[in-house]
Scaffold this active site. Structure first.
Site, PDB file in Angstrom:
ATOM      1  N   SER A 112      -9.607  -3.381   0.381  1.00 37.51           N
ATOM      2  CA  SER A 112     -10.481  -4.176  -0.476  1.00 37.51           C
ATOM      3  C   SER A 112     -10.545  -5.584   0.116  1.00 37.51           C
ATOM      4  O   SER A 112      -9.659  -5.973   0.888  1.00 37.51           O
ATOM      5  CB  SER A 112      -9.899  -4.245  -1.899  1.00 37.51           C
ATOM      6  OG  SER A 112     -10.482  -5.278  -2.666  1.00 37.51           O
ATOM      7  N   TYR A 141      -3.051  -6.182  -8.060  1.00 34.98           N
ATOM      8  CA  TYR A 141      -4.026  -5.374  -7.313  1.00 34.98           C
ATOM      9  C   TYR A 141      -4.155  -5.884  -5.879  1.00 34.98           C
ATOM     10  O   TYR A 141      -4.093  -5.091  -4.920  1.00 34.98           O
ATOM     11  CB  TYR A 141      -5.380  -5.421  -8.011  1.00 34.98           C
ATOM     12  CG  TYR A 141      -6.469  -4.697  -7.252  1.00 34.98           C
ATOM     13  CD1 TYR A 141      -6.519  -3.311  -7.245  1.00 34.98           C
ATOM     14  CD2 TYR A 141      -7.434  -5.404  -6.535  1.00 34.98           C
ATOM     15  CE1 TYR A 141      -7.516  -2.645  -6.542  1.00 34.98           C
ATOM     16  CE2 TYR A 141      -8.427  -4.752  -5.838  1.00 34.98           C
ATOM     17  CZ  TYR A 141      -8.467  -3.369  -5.835  1.00 34.98           C
ATOM     18  OH  TYR A 141      -9.456  -2.709  -5.136  1.00 34.98           O
TER      19      TYR A 141
END
Length: 245
Positions: free
Chosen positions: A142, A155
């Site tokens: 990501s 995250y």
């Protein structure tokens, strides 16, 4: 002849989003796709769609936090096609929240799926690739692997870990096995549906206003695969043109 045609590709998190789009695209280009996810009914529907369009697809229920299940889907691919050419470690979760909310169970779930899931994919597939002296491991991270934003600390930490693991693997691995990190920017997916914190959920509605389609990330994955065997695309960051971050 496409470099994708005839390749055997195992894809985790294949029931929706990037995993689903990648399975569809690679199958349309002649790959044998072996799909894993927790929602087996979605995998069944996806396999039927791919086969109706002339593609080759297998599926098996998969929880990437369980190493035995990861090994089982690798064996499925081997038993049907005799080899594993590519593993796309795509499964991930994103229940964002401020650290002070102390959502420890959600932190642990992200660690288990986003980090251990990737490690399990490597552990299950790497011995096969080493024995056959070829293969390609693609880990989906990501843009959270490059910078941290509020509510996303854990995250982002998991995605930083995926980036570090991928780079370490690239440096350690034999020359015959390729390693690629694909880091999507904001992309259409169901990830935000796991957010239980009200503030983080509202923020994501705005943040996702200019989201990429999952097919854009599928094309990036296909690009890395379709390069000649002596070309290893190490890292791809894909963001929407409309965003500055």
């Amino acid at each position: 002849m496409s470099e994708i045609n005839g390749k055997v590709v195992v894809i985790t998190g294949a029931s929706s989003g990037i995993g689903e789009a990648t399975a569809k695209l690679l199958a349309s280009r002649g790959a044998h796709v072996v799909m894993g996810a927790r929602r087996v009914e979605r995998l069944e529907a996806l396999a039927s769609l791919i086969e109706a369009e002339g593609g080759s697809a297998l599926y098996q229920q998969l929880d990437v936090t369980n190493i035995e299940q990861m090994q089982s889907i690798i064996r499925l691919a081997q038993s049907r096609f005799g080899r594993i050419d590519i593993i796309v470690n795509n499964a991930g979760v994103m229940p964002l929240s401020p650290l002070e909310a102390l959502k420890v169970d959600e932190w642990n779930r992200m660690i288990d799926v986003n980090i251990r899931g990737v490690l399990h994919g490597i552990a299950a597939g790497l011995p096969v690739m080493k024995e056959q002296q070829s293969g390609h491991i693609i880990n989906v991270a990501s843009i959270g692997a490059y910078s941290v934003t509020p509510t996303a600390a854990v995250y982002c930490a998991t995605k930083y870990a995926v980036r570090a693991i991928t780079e370490g693997l690239r440096q350690e691995i034999d020359a015959d096995i390729r390693v690629t990190l694909v880091s999507p920017g904001v992309t259409e997916s169901e990830l935000a549906e796991s957010i239980t914190d009200d503030g983080a959920r509202e923020f994501m509605k705005t943040y996702r206003r200019n989201a990429l389609p999952a097919s854009a990330i599928a094309r990036a994955i296909a690009y890395a695969i379709e390069q000649p065997a002596d070309v290893d695309v190490n890292e791809l960051v894909v963001r929407p043109t409309a965003r500055l971050g």
